[in-house]
Design a protein around this motif. Structure first.
Motif, short mmCIF file in Angstrom:
data_model
loop_
_atom_site.label_atom_id
_atom_site.label_comp_id
_atom_site.label_asym_id
_atom_site.label_seq_id
_atom_site.Cartn_x
_atom_site.Cartn_y
_atom_site.Cartn_z
N UNK A 1 1.25 -0.94 0.24
CA UNK A 1 -0.12 -0.39 -0.40
C UNK A 1 0.83 1.40 0.18
N UNK A 2 2.16 1.26 0.39
CA UNK A 2 2.75 2.00 0.61
C UNK A 2 2.38 3.71 0.75
N UNK A 3 2.37 4.57 -0.40
CA UNK A 3 1.80 5.83 0.53
C UNK A 3 0.24 5.68 0.55
N UNK A 4 -0.19 4.50 0.54
CA UNK A 4 -1.84 5.14 0.85
C UNK A 4 -2.18 4.15 2.01
N UNK A 5 -1.03 4.07 3.21
CA UNK A 5 -0.52 3.90 4.81
C UNK A 5 -0.46 4.74 5.57
#
Ligand SMILES: O=P(O)(O)OC[C@H]1O[C@H](O[C@H]2O[C@H](CO)[C@@H](O)[C@H](O)[C@H]2O)[C@H](O)[C@@H](O)[C@@H]1O
Length: 283
Positions: free
Chosen positions: A18-22
């Protein structure tokens, strides 16, 4: 990492992707700061500022959701400075104090706080008598503005004192329509209507995060773990991490991963940051 739930490993991989949505949300005492006898001396883990900075560069946002007053946690955590560092990555640090009743962000830099609940000041006046009648006159009273906490950690038998006080304080809270929040050698009386779960859910929506990691160590964190589970039930990744202690073992049943106190939390966050960074590179 040894996960203790059947889905832990898959959820970890999914929050990494998820990276930058986490959104990574953390409790303070017992999670970011080691438990100490004197609550006024509970400073953030020395590694935390750098670890949070590295992680912030890789994710959507970082939040501290605590029972502490926001101003107090800003000071004990050096969170103003952490906010400065995170701003370099164009990321915001959000601090939700008093179980979500107070709010500070590194963009706005001011604490928004409601009025204290009716009934609290009367209860505070009554507390010395209540403590005497419960046979625990020396428990330490921490006035928090929107709440009051009664601590037993520094008494000769903290567990026995806690057990003696809990029914009396629960009754006093009920009479005044206030909420009771038992924790690690502390019983808190505060306004109802808000908890760490509601705070976390609102923040997920506000930041438009579509994955969440929550790390906590105590009973006051249970609503946040439940809110994280709801995120998962809605089809998004969520990882529930307990900062483990011998003192509070109840959370082990509901989480995906137990780490070894604040040292273990730091190690977990380092690995998470590195794995998310590696996932970005391989995309
Ligand atoms: O939500 P948190 O960030 O975990 O805050 C919960 C309470 O933490 C503090 O008390 C706890 O930490 C103290 C310092 O290590 C320790 O002495 C005490 O026994 C713990 O219960 C704080 O004093 C409370 O106001 C917070 O609500």
């Amino acid at each position: 990492m040894e996960f203790c739930s059947a889905v832990g490993s898959d959820q970890y991989d999914a929050v990494v992707r998820a990276g930058r949505r986490l959104l990574v949300a953390l409790d303070f005492d017992g999670t970011l700061a080691p438990i100490v006898d004197d609550p006024t001396a509970a400073h953030i883990h020395p590694d935390a500022p750098l670890v949070l900075d590295k992680l912030a560069a890789e994710v959507r946002g970082i939040a501290v959701i605590t029972g502490r007053p926001a101003r107090q946690v800003l000071a004990l955590g050096g969170l103003d400075e952490v906010g400065d560092a995170i701003a370099e990555h164009d990321r915001e640090l959000v601090v939700l104090g008093q179980y979500g009743n107070e709010r500070w962000t590194s963009y706005e830099r001011r604490v928004i706080t409601p009025k204290p609940p009716p009934g609290l000041s009367g209860l505070i006046r009554e507390l010395p008598r209540l403590l005497r009648e419960a046979g625990v006159p020396d428990a330490w009273i921490e006035e928090k503005g929107l709440a009051v906490a009664v601590h037993t950690r520094r008494l000769a038998d903290p567990e026995a004192a806690f057990a003696q006080l809990l029914p009396a304080l629960a009754e006093a809270a009920r009479e005044r329509r206030l909420a009771i929040e038992p924790g690690r050698m502390v019983i808190e009386i505060r306004a109802g209507g808000m908890d760490k779960g509601r705070a976390l859910s609102s923040l997920v929506s506000e930041l438009e995060a579509s994955a969440v990691v929550f790390v906590g160590d105590d009973l006051g964190d249970v609503p946040a773990f439940e809110a994280a589970l709801k995120v998962r039930e809605a089809g998004f990744p969520a990882l529930l991490v307990c900062s483990g202690s011998e003192e509070q073992r109840a959370l082990r049943e509901i989480v995906d991963l137990v780490v070894d106190g604040p040292d273990g939390v730091m190690q977990f966050l380092r690995v998470l940051a590195a794995d998310v960074a590696a996932a970005h590179v391989s995309k």
